[in-house]
Motif scaffolding. Structure first.
Motif, short mmCIF file in Angstrom:
data_model
loop_
_atom_site.label_atom_id
_atom_site.label_comp_id
_atom_site.label_asym_id
_atom_site.label_seq_id
_atom_site.Cartn_x
_atom_site.Cartn_y
_atom_site.Cartn_z
N ALA A 80 0.16 0.66 23.71
CA ALA A 80 -0.90 0.64 22.78
C ALA A 80 -1.17 1.91 21.85
CB ALA A 80 -2.18 0.53 23.94
N SER A 81 -0.49 2.76 22.33
CA SER A 81 -0.57 3.90 21.37
C SER A 81 0.09 3.69 19.85
CB SER A 81 0.00 5.08 22.07
OG SER A 81 1.48 5.18 22.40
N TYR A 82 1.05 2.63 19.89
CA TYR A 82 1.84 2.50 18.66
C TYR A 82 0.75 2.17 17.61
CZ TYR A 82 6.17 2.52 21.19
OH TYR A 82 7.27 2.86 21.86
N THR A 83 -0.22 1.64 17.89
CA THR A 83 -1.38 1.21 16.90
C THR A 83 -1.65 2.47 16.22
OG1 THR A 83 -1.97 -0.91 17.76
CG2 THR A 83 -3.39 -0.13 16.31
N TYR A 84 -2.26 3.41 17.07
CA TYR A 84 -2.87 4.53 16.51
C TYR A 84 -1.78 5.08 15.57
CZ TYR A 84 -4.36 9.50 16.17
OH TYR A 84 -4.30 10.71 15.99
N ASP A 85 -0.36 5.23 16.00
CA ASP A 85 0.57 6.01 15.41
C ASP A 85 0.75 5.53 14.21
OD1 ASP A 85 1.13 7.48 17.92
OD2 ASP A 85 2.74 5.93 18.59
N VAL A 86 0.74 4.19 13.86
CA VAL A 86 0.85 3.78 12.52
C VAL A 86 -0.44 3.86 11.74
CG1 VAL A 86 1.02 1.48 11.11
CG2 VAL A 86 2.38 1.95 13.51
N ASN A 87 -1.43 3.90 12.10
CA ASN A 87 -2.51 4.11 11.54
C ASN A 87 -2.47 5.55 10.98
OD1 ASN A 87 -5.52 3.50 10.77
ND2 ASN A 87 -5.81 5.31 11.94
N TYR A 88 -2.19 6.57 11.89
CA TYR A 88 -2.33 8.12 11.87
C TYR A 88 -1.25 8.25 10.71
CZ TYR A 88 -1.82 13.18 12.04
OH TYR A 88 -2.02 14.44 11.67
N ALA A 89 0.03 7.63 10.54
CA ALA A 89 0.95 7.59 9.71
C ALA A 89 0.79 7.35 8.16
CB ALA A 89 2.10 6.86 10.24
N ILE A 90 -0.13 6.27 8.09
CA ILE A 90 -0.56 5.88 6.73
C ILE A 90 -1.46 7.10 6.38
CG2 ILE A 90 -1.80 4.15 5.65
CD1 ILE A 90 -0.56 1.87 7.36
N THR A 91 -2.67 7.22 6.98
CA THR A 91 -3.78 8.13 6.71
C THR A 91 -3.16 9.56 6.28
OG1 THR A 91 -4.52 8.63 8.59
CG2 THR A 91 -5.54 6.89 7.64
N ARG A 92 -2.12 10.01 6.88
CA ARG A 92 -1.54 11.27 6.69
C ARG A 92 -0.94 11.39 5.32
NH1 ARG A 92 3.50 13.29 8.63
NH2 ARG A 92 3.34 15.46 9.29
N TRP A 93 -0.34 10.13 4.77
CA TRP A 93 0.28 10.35 3.51
C TRP A 93 -0.95 10.87 2.42
CZ3 TRP A 93 4.35 9.27 0.29
CH2 TRP A 93 5.56 8.77 1.09
N ALA A 94 -2.06 10.23 2.75
CA ALA A 94 -2.97 10.91 1.60
C ALA A 94 -3.51 12.42 1.75
CB ALA A 94 -4.48 10.12 2.18
N LYS A 95 -3.08 12.98 3.18
CA LYS A 95 -3.54 14.29 3.12
C LYS A 95 -2.30 15.17 2.73
CE LYS A 95 -5.80 13.66 7.62
NZ LYS A 95 -6.10 13.91 9.14
N SER A 96 -1.16 14.62 2.70
CA SER A 96 -0.04 15.43 1.99
C SER A 96 -0.13 15.10 0.46
CB SER A 96 1.42 14.69 2.42
OG SER A 96 1.54 14.74 4.12
N ILE A 97 -0.70 14.00 -0.08
CA ILE A 97 -0.92 13.88 -1.54
C ILE A 97 -2.00 15.18 -1.99
CG2 ILE A 97 -2.12 12.74 -3.27
CD1 ILE A 97 -0.94 9.88 -2.00
N ILE A 98 -2.92 15.55 -1.13
CA ILE A 98 -3.99 16.40 -1.48
C ILE A 98 -3.06 17.99 -1.44
CG2 ILE A 98 -5.82 17.89 -0.67
CD1 ILE A 98 -7.17 15.22 0.35
N ALA A 99 -2.25 18.18 -0.52
CA ALA A 99 -1.43 19.26 -0.25
C ALA A 99 -0.44 19.39 -1.53
CB ALA A 99 -0.72 19.57 0.85
N TYR A 100 0.23 18.47 -1.92
CA TYR A 100 1.21 18.29 -2.95
C TYR A 100 0.43 18.59 -4.54
CZ TYR A 100 4.40 16.77 -6.79
OH TYR A 100 5.16 16.69 -7.70
N THR A 101 -0.81 17.76 -4.60
CA THR A 101 -1.44 18.14 -5.98
C THR A 101 -2.08 19.42 -6.03
OG1 THR A 101 -3.08 16.78 -4.84
CG2 THR A 101 -1.72 15.35 -6.28
N ASP A 102 -2.47 19.93 -4.90
CA ASP A 102 -3.11 21.28 -5.01
C ASP A 102 -1.82 22.42 -5.43
OD1 ASP A 102 -5.54 20.84 -4.43
OD2 ASP A 102 -5.31 21.34 -2.39
N ALA A 103 -0.59 22.10 -5.34
CA ALA A 103 0.37 23.06 -5.67
C ALA A 103 1.10 22.77 -6.82
CB ALA A 103 1.53 22.79 -4.37
#
Length: 346
Positions: A80-103
């Motif tokens: 059941a945790s796989y659903t959360y894993d996939v959801n977090y993997a997708i939303t984490r891309w947005a967080k990495s985009i913020i860190a990249y664009t700041d730099a």
């Protein structure tokens, strides 16, 4: 007068035992010195810069990208945790985009938004999704795959055709080792990179020693509980900024997308993984804790060496011979004859 006979008795104990102990202590001291001087955590091996990544040759024309995750809840192999894993993997891309664009700029990438829904829960919120994510038990021994993303691109337009389908395996190709949550997260992150328009990078390790997320093969052992979370690299982000450079236009997408292109990092952008700020802070805290531990170990070793040095000093001081004790016997001869003087009479 008689003579005295002086006999000297050495009362100092034999030194062979103490000398052996001192030698053993010196040997131990030498080992500790070697351990102290050689104590230095191994540094990561850096990959040679020069990595490239091609794009898939397609782009989404709406910055709001919708994803529906369909759990295989009725299957015994599904966690059941796989659903959360996939959801977090997708939303984490947005967080990495913020860190990249700041730099490194390319702030228009922040216009991308990812809306995830779960089938049977809130999938109606996503309408007709751009991307569908599903699960299977294994791709089988004829495949080395852990994930697969099927893309369709309009001919001569460079535009993705909905829906893109991503399939994630719960077990390795031998169907013997199940993916951990970390494994599922990493594979889902990789496949989402494909769904955004990235192909495979040409190297497996970035210059900072971290795994290249978009490399063809998974660089960690499936099922290992010590596996680490991977993140998009600056190379991935730079290529993504070119795929979605149409976001600079206030009126949105027009014309055609970019066809498949190979990108490499320009001067001024270091090649490394782009972790979200929260994870960067945690990594820094872990490094500080590790440094404190190393300082504590060095302090303990230094204290032990000082104690050993003091013990050796005491042992060496005791090796000085004690002043010899002397015992004298006075040899007394027989009494001297007494001379008797007589007077003769005349």
């Amino acid at each position: 007068m008689g003579k005295s006979l002086q006999t000297t008795h050495n009362t100092t104990a034999p030194s062979s035992g103490k000398s052996g102990l001192a030698l053993r202590m010196l040997f131990l001291l030498g080992i500790l010195l070697v351990m102290t001087t050689s104590f230095n955590p191994a540094s990561n091996t850096h990959a040679a810069t020069g990595a490239e990544i091609p794009t898939e040759g397609g782009t989404w024309t709406n910055p709001a990208i919708s994803i529906v995750i369909t759990p295989a809840s009725n299957m015994p192999w599904f966690e059941a945790s796989y659903t959360y894993d996939v959801n977090y993997a997708i939303t984490r891309w947005a967080k990495s985009i913020i860190a990249y664009t700041d730099a490194y700029g390319s702030y228009y990438l922040r216009k991308l938004s990812f809306v995830t829904c779960v089938s049977g829960v809130n999938d109606t919120l996503c309408g007709t999704p751009d991307i569908r994510v599903q699960f299977i038990q294994s791709f089988g021994s004829e495949s080395a795959g852990l994930g697969l993303t099927s893309l369709r691109i309009q001919q001569n337009s460079g535009i993705f055709v909905i829906p893109t389908t991503t399939t994630l395996a719960a077990y390795d190709p031998t169907n013997t080792t199940q993916l951990t949550d970390t494994d599922m997260f990493n594979i889902a992150s990789h496949e989402f990179g494909h769904a955004l328009g990235l192909n495979h990078a040409t190297v497996s390790i970035a210059d900072d020693g971290t795994f290249e997320l978009m490399f063809l093969s998974y660089g960690q052992a499936v099922g290992n509980p010590r596996n680490s979370l991977e993140a998009p690299s600056t190379l991935d982000m730079y290529a993504l900024s070119n795929v979605y450079d149409w976001l600079v236009n206030p009126s949105g997408f027009s014309g055609t997308g970019h066809f498949a292109t190979v990108y490499s990092l320009p001067p001024g952008i270091a090649y490394g993984s782009v972790y979200p700020y929260s994870e960067q802070i945690q990594t820094l805290q872990d490094s500080i804790n590790q440094l404190r531990l190393e300082i504590l170990i060095v302090a303990v070793v230094a204290g032990f060496l000082l104690a050993v040095a003091l013990v050796l000093g005491i042992l060496l001081a005791r090796k000085k011979p004690d002043q010899a004790q002397s015992v004298s016997w006075l040899i007394v001869g027989p009494p001297a004859p007494v001379e008797v003087c007589g007077y003769s009479e005349k």
